[in-house]
Enzyme design. Structure first.
Site, PDB file in Angstrom:
ATOM      1  N   HIS A 105       0.849  -1.190   0.000  1.00 34.35           N
ATOM      2  CA  HIS A 105       0.000   0.000   0.000  1.00 34.35           C
ATOM      3  C   HIS A 105       0.882   1.236   0.000  1.00 34.35           C
ATOM      4  O   HIS A 105       1.982   1.231   0.580  1.00 34.35           O
ATOM      5  CB  HIS A 105      -0.930   0.011   1.220  1.00 34.35           C
ATOM      6  CG  HIS A 105      -2.024   1.021   1.129  1.00 34.35           C
ATOM      7  ND1 HIS A 105      -1.868   2.329   1.527  1.00 34.35           N
ATOM      8  CD2 HIS A 105      -3.302   0.924   0.661  1.00 34.35           C
ATOM      9  CE1 HIS A 105      -2.995   2.987   1.318  1.00 34.35           C
ATOM     10  NE2 HIS A 105      -3.879   2.175   0.800  1.00 34.35           N
ATOM     11  N   GLU A 125      -7.692  -4.848  -0.766  1.00 36.62           N
ATOM     12  CA  GLU A 125      -8.202  -5.480  -1.980  1.00 36.62           C
ATOM     13  C   GLU A 125      -8.292  -7.003  -1.871  1.00 36.62           C
ATOM     14  O   GLU A 125      -9.156  -7.620  -2.491  1.00 36.62           O
ATOM     15  CB  GLU A 125      -7.304  -5.108  -3.164  1.00 36.62           C
ATOM     16  CG  GLU A 125      -7.344  -3.626  -3.495  1.00 36.62           C
ATOM     17  CD  GLU A 125      -6.124  -3.170  -4.267  1.00 36.62           C
ATOM     18  OE1 GLU A 125      -5.212  -4.002  -4.458  1.00 36.62           O
ATOM     19  OE2 GLU A 125      -6.082  -2.005  -4.670  1.00 36.62           O
TER      20      GLU A 125
END
Length: 360
Positions: free
Chosen positions: A243, A302
């Site tokens: 991320h 995700e």
């Protein structure tokens, strides 16, 4: 100059704080852990919008009425619109909503992806869209319109947890896009459409679908580690890991893993699919730690989003649309915050092109 505006503070906000070092997300003073444990999406939406509009007597009822109001737009869907991808189709439908800054428009914008996504899915399958039930909760109504039947309490709770988890997340690309457009006083619909267009990109909201492609390619838990090693050897990016902000595990990943486990306990998820996902996650984390020991790449939002939405019956090509169902409330809150307390956003650029030639 910071390419990508890395570490540039472009706004002060009361809405959310993303602590990438500690792995913590706070929305209006409440931790994500507390929100997913005790709140429905309507509660978080009310929290986000508080102070940006006149007092809302009953937000769940008003949001239910907004779902019913936007449903009429599905009657005008034609073959050309159905030929678009789902995210492009709902963007086209949302562009038909009026612009402005009042609460009624805000709630219709929140309701729009929740109503249009199931409607588009059913129309593409040759089925008639199912009208919303204003008295139902937002999550339950979305699932009923998608599945054509009343969802189980576990399914409703799982989708609620997802919508809460993605409702707001600092000054990400789509939220920044929404604030830039809002700063021109263009109106909430314009700001939301800007956010939706940014979310469409694969580097932002378009990644959960490819997580399922990865699970499909790995095929079995026993093949997870060899497949991951081969993918990394080919230079492929592992979707669902790493991320831009978090240097530790994304707290949203744990929130959504809890939702997946909730479905598993009720038998609403294929245990073999869950075992495969857990094997791929473990193999990916181990491989990334070996290959990139100086950079921690952990599970992000995700990864379990993909498994959760697949288990709830959403086609993978609609995952970005479902993301928008939760994030639209955050875009609207940021847009109102920008208009009420900010300025026109107008950064500078540095010209590095050729200069005019001097006359001899």
């Amino acid at each position: 100059m910071n390419s990508g505006l890395e570490d540039v503070v472009a706004a002060e906000t009361v809405l959310s704080d993303v602590d990438g070092t500690a792995g913590r997300l706070i929305i209006r003073g409440v931790s994500l852990d507390d929100l997913v444990a005790h709140s429905r999406y309507e509660d978080v939406l009310e929290l986000l919008l508080d102070g940006f509009f006149p007092a809302i007597p009953s937000l769940p009822e008003a949001l239910g009425a907004a779902r019913l109001a936007v449903f009429k737009h599905l009657a005008s869907v034609d073959a050309d619109l159905l030929a678009l991808s789902p995210i492009e189709a709902i963007r086209a439908l949302m562009a038909r909503l009026p612009d402005g800054d009042d609460l009624a428009i805000a709630l219709q914008l929140v309701a729009a992806p929740a109503v249009f996504t199931p409607g588009i899915v059913r129309l593409r399958a040759g089925l008639v869209p199912i009208a919303p039930k204003p008295s139902a909760s937002h999550a339950a109504d979305i699932l009923a319109m998608m599945l054509g039947k009343t969802p189980t309490p576990q399914q409703t709770a799982a989708l609620d947890r997802y919508l809460v988890t993605v409702a707001d997340h600092g000054l990400n690309a789509s939220t920044f896009a929404a604030r830039v457009v809002a700063s021109t006083q263009a109106g909430l619909a314009s700001a939301v459409l800007a956010g939706l267009s940014a979310l469409k990109g694969p580097l932002h909201g378009g990644a959960p679908g490819p997580v399922l492609d990865m699970l499909d390619a790995a095929d079995t838990p026993a093949n997870a580690a060899p497949w991951i090693d081969a993918a990394l050897a080919r230079g492929e990016r592992l979707m669902g890991f790493g991320h831009r902000v978090y240097r530790v595990r994304d707290p949203r990943a744990d929130a959504l893993k809890g939702a997946v486990e909730l479905l598993a306990t009720s038998g609403a998820i294929d245990p073999n699919r869950l075992a495969l996902a857990e094997a791929v996650e473990a193999a990916a984390l181990a491989a990334l730690k070996r290959k990139k020991p100086d950079r921690r790449l952990d599970t992000n939002v995700e990864f379990y989003t993909a498994l959760l939405l697949e288990s709830l019956g959403f086609p993978r090509e609609t995952f970005t649309c479902v993301f928008a169902m939760g994030r639209t409330g955050g875009w609207i809150a940021h847009a109102r915050e920008q208009v009420l307390g900010g300025r026109l956003i107008r950064p500078q650029s540095r010209y590095v092109g050729p200069r005019p030639q001097q006359a001899a």
